[in-house]
Design a protein around this motif. Structure first.
Motif, mmCIF file in Angstrom:
data_model
loop_
_atom_site.group_PDB
_atom_site.id
_atom_site.type_symbol
_atom_site.label_atom_id
_atom_site.label_comp_id
_atom_site.label_asym_id
_atom_site.label_seq_id
_atom_site.Cartn_x
_atom_site.Cartn_y
_atom_site.Cartn_z
ATOM 1 N N UNK A 97 13.063 63.567 -4.529
ATOM 2 C CA UNK A 97 12.140 63.297 -3.431
ATOM 3 C C UNK A 97 10.894 64.180 -3.490
ATOM 4 N N UNK A 98 11.037 65.380 -4.020
ATOM 5 C CA UNK A 98 9.934 66.352 -4.067
ATOM 6 C C UNK A 98 9.696 66.724 -5.531
ATOM 7 N N UNK A 99 8.469 66.789 -5.913
ATOM 8 C CA UNK A 99 8.153 67.168 -7.302
ATOM 9 C C UNK A 99 8.350 68.684 -7.467
ATOM 10 N N UNK A 100 9.374 69.089 -8.245
ATOM 11 C CA UNK A 100 9.666 70.519 -8.374
ATOM 12 C C UNK A 100 8.660 71.242 -9.275
ATOM 13 N N UNK A 101 8.273 72.413 -8.839
ATOM 14 C CA UNK A 101 7.396 73.280 -9.631
ATOM 15 C C UNK A 101 8.270 74.208 -10.471
ATOM 16 N N UNK A 102 7.701 74.876 -11.466
ATOM 17 C CA UNK A 102 8.493 75.829 -12.255
ATOM 18 C C UNK A 102 9.101 76.948 -11.404
ATOM 19 N N UNK A 103 8.374 77.397 -10.396
ATOM 20 C CA UNK A 103 8.917 78.446 -9.522
ATOM 21 C C UNK A 103 10.100 77.913 -8.721
ATOM 22 N N UNK A 104 10.013 76.673 -8.288
ATOM 23 C CA UNK A 104 11.109 76.067 -7.528
ATOM 24 C C UNK A 104 12.336 75.866 -8.413
ATOM 25 N N UNK A 105 12.104 75.509 -9.659
ATOM 26 C CA UNK A 105 13.237 75.362 -10.599
ATOM 27 C C UNK A 105 13.926 76.708 -10.844
ATOM 28 N N UNK A 106 13.135 77.749 -10.993
ATOM 29 C CA UNK A 106 13.721 79.082 -11.179
ATOM 30 C C UNK A 106 14.513 79.512 -9.959
ATOM 31 N N UNK A 107 13.971 79.245 -8.784
ATOM 32 C CA UNK A 107 14.684 79.580 -7.551
ATOM 33 C C UNK A 107 15.979 78.778 -7.433
ATOM 34 N N UNK A 108 15.967 77.537 -7.882
ATOM 35 C CA UNK A 108 17.175 76.711 -7.839
ATOM 36 C C UNK A 108 18.253 77.269 -8.759
ATOM 37 N N UNK A 109 17.858 77.735 -9.949
ATOM 38 C CA UNK A 109 18.838 78.317 -10.870
ATOM 39 C C UNK A 109 19.443 79.602 -10.312
ATOM 40 N N UNK A 110 18.624 80.423 -9.717
ATOM 41 C CA UNK A 110 19.127 81.658 -9.104
ATOM 42 C C UNK A 110 20.068 81.322 -7.953
#
Length: 69
Positions: A34-47
């Motif tokens: 639904x939301x276009x993930x940014x690289x920072x958001x992807x890193x936060x998701x992995x953490x």
């Protein structure tokens, strides 16, 4: 005869942590559609996934160990 060790509890806790991380990952993948993930958001998701797995595994293990004593 009493069982010693805790290998079974550790294995069940590991699987519980994987299940919790998997469910969180599926929820994050749904949000990512639904939301276009940014690289920072992807890193936060992995953490976040790592923290969910560690917290769930530790919590399940402590509860199982307390129950067997």
């Amino acid at each position: 005869m009493a069982r010693k060790g805790g290998d079974l509890e550790a294995f069940v806790a590991f699987l519980g942590g994987l299940l919790a991380a998997g469910l969180a990952g599926l929820a994050m993948a749904g949000v990512g559609l639904a939301v276009r993930p940014t690289p920072a958001l992807r890193s936060a998701a992995l953490v976040t996934l790592g923290a969910v797995w560690l917290t769930a595994t530790t919590t399940v293990y402590w509860r199982l160990r307390a129950r067997t004593r």
